[in-house]
Each structure stands twice: as structure tokens, then as C-alpha cells.
Design a protein around this motif. Structure first.
Motif, PDB file in Angstrom:
ATOM      1  N   THR A   1      46.849  22.229  79.991  1.00 54.38           N
ATOM      2  CA  THR A   1      45.654  21.422  80.240  1.00 54.38           C
ATOM      3  C   THR A   1      45.915  20.461  81.385  1.00 54.38           C
ATOM      4  O   THR A   1      46.965  19.821  81.450  1.00 54.38           O
TER       5      THR A   1
ATOM      6  N   TRP B   1      45.043  17.083  83.661  1.00 55.38           N
ATOM      7  CA  TRP B   1      44.539  15.725  83.449  1.00 55.38           C
ATOM      8  C   TRP B   1      44.552  14.959  84.768  1.00 55.38           C
ATOM      9  O   TRP B   1      45.456  15.149  85.591  1.00 55.38           O
TER      10      TRP B   1
ATOM     11  N   PHE C   1      42.300  11.422  81.786  1.00 54.98           N
ATOM     12  CA  PHE C   1      41.044  12.105  81.489  1.00 54.98           C
ATOM     13  C   PHE C   1      41.187  13.583  81.830  1.00 54.98           C
ATOM     14  O   PHE C   1      41.797  13.939  82.845  1.00 54.98           O
ATOM     15  N   ILE C   2      40.619  14.417  80.988  1.00 52.29           N
ATOM     16  CA  ILE C   2      40.688  15.859  81.216  1.00 52.29           C
ATOM     17  C   ILE C   2      40.018  16.205  82.541  1.00 52.29           C
ATOM     18  O   ILE C   2      38.927  15.715  82.853  1.00 52.29           O
ATOM     19  N   ALA C   3      40.694  17.045  83.327  1.00 51.30           N
ATOM     20  CA  ALA C   3      40.153  17.501  84.612  1.00 51.30           C
ATOM     21  C   ALA C   3      39.638  18.915  84.424  1.00 51.30           C
ATOM     22  O   ALA C   3      40.411  19.866  84.367  1.00 51.30           O
ATOM     23  N   GLU C   4      38.334  19.057  84.281  1.00 49.05           N
ATOM     24  CA  GLU C   4      37.731  20.361  84.022  1.00 49.05           C
ATOM     25  C   GLU C   4      37.302  20.994  85.332  1.00 49.05           C
ATOM     26  O   GLU C   4      36.518  20.438  86.084  1.00 49.05           O
ATOM     27  N   SER C   5      37.818  22.166  85.613  1.00 53.28           N
ATOM     28  CA  SER C   5      37.413  22.889  86.818  1.00 53.28           C
ATOM     29  C   SER C   5      37.627  24.377  86.601  1.00 53.28           C
ATOM     30  O   SER C   5      38.271  24.803  85.651  1.00 53.28           O
TER      31      SER C   5
ATOM     32  N   ASN D   1      33.141  11.979  75.227  1.00 56.88           N
ATOM     33  CA  ASN D   1      33.867  13.171  75.625  1.00 56.88           C
ATOM     34  C   ASN D   1      34.714  12.882  76.872  1.00 56.88           C
ATOM     35  O   ASN D   1      34.242  12.265  77.819  1.00 56.88           O
ATOM     36  N   GLN D   2      35.949  13.361  76.871  1.00 57.17           N
ATOM     37  CA  GLN D   2      36.861  13.118  77.989  1.00 57.17           C
ATOM     38  C   GLN D   2      36.335  13.659  79.309  1.00 57.17           C
ATOM     39  O   GLN D   2      36.670  13.161  80.384  1.00 57.17           O
ATOM     40  N   HIS D   3      35.486  14.677  79.248  1.00 55.57           N
ATOM     41  CA  HIS D   3      35.011  15.314  80.475  1.00 55.57           C
ATOM     42  C   HIS D   3      34.036  14.434  81.259  1.00 55.57           C
ATOM     43  O   HIS D   3      33.685  14.775  82.395  1.00 55.57           O
TER      44      HIS D   3
ATOM     45  N   ALA E   1      27.605  12.742  77.150  1.00 59.26           N
ATOM     46  CA  ALA E   1      29.042  12.681  76.850  1.00 59.26           C
ATOM     47  C   ALA E   1      29.344  12.567  75.367  1.00 59.26           C
ATOM     48  O   ALA E   1      30.482  12.301  74.986  1.00 59.26           O
TER      49      ALA E   1
END
Length: 279
Positions: free
Chosen positions: A20, A22, A48-52, A91-93, A164
Motif C-alpha cells: 500500500t 502512502w 494518508f493513503i495514496a490512491e492511484s 476516509n483516508q482517501h 469521505a
């Protein structure tokens, strides 16, 4: 955690043991480190989660590089404040989406560019905690960045905080619902040639009813036709005919713009709410 990329001394992209990614913030977390270097988690102030996705990875990295550390720090404080106001963990996203939004909001403000703040009143009543969190977030931006964001940001930030909170509060769903409610309110005011009292208890009751009514429409749920006695339906249609005519017009508009079908029971419930509001 291992370093993927440093954006500056205090912001970096890392990967944990599960794969994961971050975004981490902390004094010196990215200073003098090579790709793959281990990160001392004690130095991490926020993560924080890095969503990509693979298709958007390069633009994603470029976006982070363009965001100043001050924006990241303000974003983290906005989220902390919002969670305190709302009494829930977001939500972290939200972090990167909110940071990107704030970055451009600050630029627009400094360039004296603003957007019309439509639906602000409906959002304030439908999502009071999220709206209050948005107001507090604007105060955070002022305290940390010396920028007074325009009123339109109350709407945009409210949407972010609604979105969120998990799968039940999707951004597109929220925007569609507030747009539909604004359209319905305008139709009621036009039908009765009056301005509704937005401070009245019955106005708030109507908004609450519309919120759950529209959620049912968005989720494809309908009230069963046998929930109400036929004689009672006929009585209401006759006694509150003007309100029922308004509902019929609303029904046609919702069908035209959203392909939503109102059952007879739904029309009756809405008739009663409108009659009570007008009376």
C-alpha cells in the motif's frame, strides 16, 4: 515503510510491507534519502493513503509535486478539525483529493476568481455537521495560510466531507440529490407564487423527506402501492388538490430530467408535506 519518491524535505511517497502506498508528512521525512530507503515511522507526523492507478500514475506524481507543503499541512489540519466537528473518522482517501482542491481554491482566491455558491442552503440543512465542518475548515485555511476562501467553498468542502464518510455518501449522488432538491423547491415556490420560509420547522421536515425520497430513487427503491388505503388517497387528493397538482408537476419534471417514477403513495406523502409547509 520504504521510500518511493521525495517531493521535498517534509513530504514523501512511501510503500508499506503490504504494497500500500502512502503520502507521509513530517519534518525531514524525505531529506537526503534514496529510493527504497527505510523510513523511520517515528518521524511521520501524518500519513494518508495514496490512491492511484497505473494509467494515471505520472499525472498523480506530478500533481503531488505541484502542491506546496503548506497546502498539505493545512489539509491535514482541515481533516483533523472536520473529524472533531463531525464526530467521525473520515476516509483516508480524502487527503489528496482535498489537498488538490485546496491548492487550486487558494490560487483562484488569490486571482479573485469565484464560482456561484448554489445549493448552499440545501446542503446546510441536509448535512449540518458536514457544512459546519466546511466552515471550520475555511477558518483553518485563514489561520494557516492567511487566505479567506469565498462562500462557494462552503459548498465544495461540504461535498468533500460528505463523500469521505464511506460508500453510503458518494459525491456524485450527493450532488445529484441537492440539485434535484433545489429544483423541487423552486417548483413549489413558483407553483404557489411565494418564497418559502427556510427557517420553519416544516421546511426542514420537507427537506428531510426529500432527502430520503431521493435516496430511494437513486438506489432504485420504491414505496409499495398497497401501503396506504385507497379511500384515504382519494380524500387527500381531493382535500389538498392544489398541493397534489404541484406534486404532479414535480413528478413530470423528475421523470423528464432523471427518469424517476413516483408511485401514488410517494405522491401522497409529498402532497402532505407541501400542504403542511404552505399552510
Amino acid at each position: 515503510m520504504n521510500l518511493i519518491k521525495s517531493f521535498n524535505n517534509n513530504v514523501a511517497l512511501v510503500e508499506d510491507s503490504s504494497g500500500t502506498e502512502w503520502v507521509i508528512l513530517g519534518n525531514g521525512v524525505g531529506f537526503g534519502k534514496e529510493k527504497g530507503a527505510a523510513i523511520d515511522e517515528a518521524t511521520i507526523k501524518k500519513k494518508f493513503i495514496a490512491e492511484s492507478t497505473s494509467n494515471s500514475r505520472q499525472p498523480f506524481l506530478e500533481m503531488i509535486e505541484q502542491i506546496p507543503i503548506s497546502i498539505f499541512e493545512a489539509t491535514a489540519e482541515m481533516i483533523r478539525t472536520a473529524e472533531s466537528v463531525m464526530g467521525t473518522e473520515l476516509n483516508q482517501h480524502i487527503f489528496l483529493a482535498l489537498a488538490d482542491h485546496l491548492n487550486y481554491a487558494v490560487k483562484r482566491t488569490r486571482d479573485n476568481v469565484d464560482y456561484p455558491h448554489t445549493n448552499r442552503w440545501e446542503l446546510q440543512k441536509l448535512y449540518p455537521k458536514e457544512h459546519k465542518a466546511a466552515i471550520e475548515a475555511i477558518r483553518v485555511v485563514y489561520d494557516l495560510l492567511d487566505v479567506i476562501l469565498p462562500k462557494s467553498e462552503e459548498t465544495f468542502l461540504t461535498y468533500h466531507f460528505v463523500n469521505a464518510q464511506g460508500p453510503s455518501a458518494r459525491l456524485s449522488e450527493t450532488m445529484k440529490m441537492t440539485e434535484a432538491i433545489s429544483r423541487i423547491i423552486e417548483m413549489i415556490e413558483y407553483h404557489y407564487d411565494m418564497q418559502l420560509n427556510e427557517e420553519s420547522l416544516n421546511y426542514l421536515r420537507l427537506l428531510t423527506h426529500l432527502r430520503y425520497f431521493l435516496l430511494r430513487q437513486l438506489h432504485g427503491e420504491k414505496l409499495e402501492q398497497n401501503e396506504m388505503d385507497d379511500d384515504l388517497i382519494d380524500l387527500i387528493k381531493g382535500k389538498y388538490s392544489h398541493a397534489y397538482e404541484c406534486v404532479e408537476k414535480i413528478s413530470r419534471i423528475l421523470k423528464k430530467h432523471y427518469e424517476w417514477e413516483l408511485t401514488l403513495n410517494e405522491k401522497v406523502y409529498l402532497t402532505l408535506h407541501i400542504w403542511r409547509l404552505i399552510t
